[in-house]
Design a protein around this motif. Structure first.
Motif, PDB file in Angstrom:
ATOM      1  N   ILE A  96       7.559   2.152   4.385  1.00 53.92           N
ATOM      2  CA  ILE A  96       6.594   1.278   5.053  1.00 53.92           C
ATOM      3  C   ILE A  96       5.616   0.675   4.043  1.00 53.92           C
ATOM      4  CG2 ILE A  96       4.725   1.174   6.747  1.00 53.92           C
ATOM      5  CD1 ILE A  96       6.238   3.259   8.394  1.00 53.92           C
ATOM      6  N   GLY A  97       5.088   1.504   3.161  1.00 54.52           N
ATOM      7  CA  GLY A  97       4.191   0.988   2.125  1.00 54.52           C
ATOM      8  C   GLY A  97       4.860  -0.033   1.225  1.00 54.52           C
ATOM      9  N   LEU A 112      -3.638  -6.930   5.108  1.00 55.60           N
ATOM     10  CA  LEU A 112      -2.485  -6.638   5.954  1.00 55.60           C
ATOM     11  C   LEU A 112      -2.846  -5.486   6.881  1.00 55.60           C
ATOM     12  CD1 LEU A 112       0.485  -7.402   6.515  1.00 55.60           C
ATOM     13  CD2 LEU A 112       1.158  -5.653   4.857  1.00 55.60           C
ATOM     14  N   VAL A 113      -2.614  -5.692   8.168  1.00 56.05           N
ATOM     15  CA  VAL A 113      -2.907  -4.657   9.148  1.00 56.05           C
ATOM     16  C   VAL A 113      -1.696  -3.747   9.333  1.00 56.05           C
ATOM     17  CG1 VAL A 113      -2.194  -6.071  11.132  1.00 56.05           C
ATOM     18  CG2 VAL A 113      -3.811  -4.182  11.463  1.00 56.05           C
ATOM     19  N   PHE A 114      -1.968  -2.461   9.524  1.00 58.00           N
ATOM     20  CA  PHE A 114      -0.959  -1.469   9.879  1.00 58.00           C
ATOM     21  C   PHE A 114      -1.428  -0.823  11.182  1.00 58.00           C
ATOM     22  CE2 PHE A 114      -0.450  -2.157   5.433  1.00 58.00           C
ATOM     23  CZ  PHE A 114       0.896  -1.972   5.159  1.00 58.00           C
ATOM     24  N   GLY A 115      -0.637  -0.986  12.232  1.00 61.94           N
ATOM     25  CA  GLY A 115      -1.082  -0.551  13.553  1.00 61.94           C
ATOM     26  C   GLY A 115      -0.118   0.387  14.253  1.00 61.94           C
ATOM     27  N   LEU A 159       0.043   6.552   4.303  1.00 65.76           N
ATOM     28  CA  LEU A 159       0.313   5.212   3.783  1.00 65.76           C
ATOM     29  C   LEU A 159      -0.143   5.079   2.337  1.00 65.76           C
ATOM     30  CD1 LEU A 159       1.234   2.286   4.207  1.00 65.76           C
ATOM     31  CD2 LEU A 159      -1.029   1.794   5.185  1.00 65.76           C
ATOM     32  N   GLN A 160      -1.296   5.652   2.007  1.00 63.70           N
ATOM     33  CA  GLN A 160      -1.817   5.520   0.650  1.00 63.70           C
ATOM     34  C   GLN A 160      -0.868   6.120  -0.383  1.00 63.70           C
ATOM     35  OE1 GLN A 160      -5.248   4.001  -0.503  1.00 63.70           O
ATOM     36  NE2 GLN A 160      -3.428   3.776  -1.774  1.00 63.70           N
ATOM     37  N   GLY A 193     -12.681  -4.487  -1.835  1.00 60.19           N
ATOM     38  CA  GLY A 193     -11.368  -4.264  -2.437  1.00 60.19           C
ATOM     39  C   GLY A 193     -10.305  -3.696  -1.528  1.00 60.19           C
ATOM     40  N   VAL A 194     -10.617  -3.499  -0.248  1.00 59.84           N
ATOM     41  CA  VAL A 194      -9.612  -2.988   0.690  1.00 59.84           C
ATOM     42  C   VAL A 194      -8.696  -4.132   1.112  1.00 59.84           C
ATOM     43  CG1 VAL A 194      -9.225  -1.970   2.967  1.00 59.84           C
ATOM     44  CG2 VAL A 194     -11.122  -1.164   1.541  1.00 59.84           C
ATOM     45  N   ARG A 195      -7.388  -3.908   1.014  1.00 56.10           N
ATOM     46  CA  ARG A 195      -6.420  -4.924   1.441  1.00 56.10           C
ATOM     47  C   ARG A 195      -5.572  -4.445   2.616  1.00 56.10           C
ATOM     48  NH1 ARG A 195      -2.909  -7.587  -2.983  1.00 56.10           N
ATOM     49  NH2 ARG A 195      -3.047  -9.381  -1.577  1.00 56.10           N
ATOM     50  N   TYR A 196      -5.333  -3.147   2.690  1.00 53.42           N
ATOM     51  CA  TYR A 196      -4.532  -2.595   3.784  1.00 53.42           C
ATOM     52  C   TYR A 196      -5.458  -1.917   4.789  1.00 53.42           C
ATOM     53  CZ  TYR A 196      -0.135  -3.238   1.194  1.00 53.42           C
ATOM     54  OH  TYR A 196       0.946  -3.761   0.535  1.00 53.42           O
ATOM     55  N   PHE A 197      -5.333  -2.302   6.063  1.00 52.59           N
ATOM     56  CA  PHE A 197      -6.184  -1.746   7.109  1.00 52.59           C
ATOM     57  C   PHE A 197      -5.335  -0.931   8.086  1.00 52.59           C
ATOM     58  CE2 PHE A 197      -8.779  -5.090   5.407  1.00 52.59           C
ATOM     59  CZ  PHE A 197     -10.072  -4.571   5.482  1.00 52.59           C
ATOM     60  N   LEU A 198      -5.534   0.385   8.063  1.00 50.24           N
ATOM     61  CA  LEU A 198      -4.901   1.277   9.030  1.00 50.24           C
ATOM     62  C   LEU A 198      -5.789   1.277  10.272  1.00 50.24           C
ATOM     63  CD1 LEU A 198      -4.434   4.204  10.425  1.00 50.24           C
ATOM     64  CD2 LEU A 198      -2.452   3.189   9.303  1.00 50.24           C
ATOM     65  N   MET A 199      -5.271   0.771  11.364  1.00 50.40           N
ATOM     66  CA  MET A 199      -6.070   0.525  12.560  1.00 50.40           C
ATOM     67  C   MET A 199      -5.974   1.683  13.542  1.00 50.40           C
ATOM     68  SD  MET A 199      -5.845  -2.870  14.962  1.00 50.40           S
ATOM     69  CE  MET A 199      -4.791  -2.252  16.273  1.00 50.40           C
TER      70      MET A 199
END
Length: 423
Positions: A96-97, A112-115, A159-160, A193-199
């Motif tokens: 996924i990452g 980019l959102v991750f939901g 994800l990280q 600096g955050v680009r990926y958002f885990l919602m």
């Protein structure tokens, strides 16, 4: 052809969940199993592309996704949603990452959102921690998944470990304060600096707010709930997508079979319930090679098919038998052998006139649809059985019910076949 919206689903049953819910809402769907028929989509239809990306090694998954998105670019798709399981179903070696890295780089997005999560199916994310049926995912049935055991409940942390991008959290405590507040929070985090958002996904209000924030992005990712909400928002603002009443379907005529590939406790209970009244052949994949096991199974089927009742085949076993198979063939090797056996049986049964297939297991479903040579399907609206009912668009009119392993009532196999028989 004018198609604005495409969903790339990383397995077949996940794609059906989205497609059947859209059909229930009156949003027309073209469900694709083979990209050779992409051009057959009608104007205004939402493309849902079923793949088998979920368990591919990262490099292979990234290459496949790159090719798919290029095809979608060529036909002018405006919104691409990459859909994975609501329970994330991904280990440190997952893809996924890496797939997110491809998408954000290819399209130059700033975020980019991750939901993950799906409240309607009791899968929630709160402060980044995933819960399944009111238990942490690491304390639920998913902790013993034979392929993707979910031992870490912190989805941002999971994800990280799969990406070099900075993963941040878009939490419920922010989402519940409304779109403008949450949008400002996202902008502030991007500045840091955050680009990926885990919602977070505590309830459907979280989903609706998150969808509103990210709906103008070209690429979005997540599970069923976010996909359905985003597409509902996109189509409501687009006069080119017409809501419709689902068309009646011509029912399949022919033999009936249940094929069980999932080893979840839910599926094992469903298998046992079906076997109380119908012939069921249990197959030990360690016993012989694939060709021998398929030949034995089809010989058994030849004896049973004329009796006028459904038959079943199962490669699912208890914890001990799964462990034995994985020790002999490896984790993915055991899974692929089981899928290949059931796919070969399905192909043989198709040649014998079987036209109604109930399948348990997402990867198993993909293998069987491919073995049957089905390129696209008409998806029936979400109903009392849930998602999964569909019919091939070709002249054979093969009727299928494809279900994930971990959901459904005990009598779902028989109920699905009964629905296929209805006029």
């Amino acid at each position: 052809m004018s198609v604005r919206i495409a969903v790339i689903a990383d397995d077949f049953t996940g794609g059906l969940f989205v497609a059947s819910n859209l059909e229930k809402l009156g949003i027309p769907v073209f469900y694709v199993c083979d990209t050779a028929v992409l051009h057959e989509a009608a104007d205004g239809e939402v493309l849902v592309i079923a793949t088998r990306l979920r368990f591919m090694p990262p490099a292979r998954a990234v290459a496949a996704l790159d090719g798919l998105t290029t095809m979608l670019d060529e036909i002018g798709v405006e919104h691409i949603f990459y859909k994975y399981c609501s329970t994330f179903d991904s280990t440190d070696e997952g893809n996924i990452g890496p797939c997110g890295d491809l998408l954000i780089g290819k399209y130059g997005q700033r975020r980019l959102v991750f939901g993950p999560g799906y409240p309607d199916l009791h899968t929630y994310v709160h402060e980044g921690y995933m819960f399944y049926k009111d238990r942490l995912i690491s304390e639920s049935i998913k902790r013993s998944d034979p392929i993707t055991p979910m031992n870490d409940p912190d989805m941002a942390r999971v994800l990280q470990r799969q990406t070099a991008e900075t993963v941040g959290l878009l939490p419920h405590r922010v989402l519940h304060r409304g779109v403008e507040f949450a949008r400002g929070y996202v902008d502030d985090q991007q500045g840091k600096g955050v680009r990926y958002f885990l919602m977070d996904c505590v309830d459907n209000d979280d989903v609706a707010t998150g969808a509103t924030i990210f709906r103008h992005d070209h690429i979005t990712t997540g599970a069923d709930a976010l996909a359905i909400e985003l597409i509902s928002q996109w189509t409501s603002e687009d006069a080119g997508t017409r809501r419709r009443t689902p068309s009646p379907v011509a029912r399949a005529e022919g033999g009936e079979v249940v094929l069980v590939g999932s080893c979840s406790g839910v599926t094992l209970r469903q298998r046992d319930h079906f076997a109380q009244d119908n012939p069921m052949l249990d197959i030990d994949i360690c016993e012989a090679d694939e060709d021998i096991l398929m030949a034995r199974a089809l010989a058994w089927a030849d004896e049973k098919l004329g009796a006028g009742q459904p038959i079943g085949f199962s490669v699912a076993g208890d914890v001990a038998s799964v462990a034995d198979a994985q020790a002999k063939f490896g984790i993915m090797g055991a899974a692929r052998k089981a899928e290949a056996i059931l796919a070969g049986i399905a192909k043989g049964l198709g040649g014998r006139g079987v036209r109604k297939f109930v399948v348990s297991g997402g990867e198993t479903s993909g293998a069987i649809v491919e073995a049957l040579g089905i390129q696209s399907m008409q998806v029936l609206p979400f109903d009392e059985l849930g998602a999964g009912s569909c019919i091939s668009r070709d002249a054979r009119r093969i009727s299928l019910f494809l279900k994930p392993g971990k959901i459904g009532a005990e009598d779902v196999f028989s109920a699905a076949l009964e629905k296929m028989r209805a006029p």
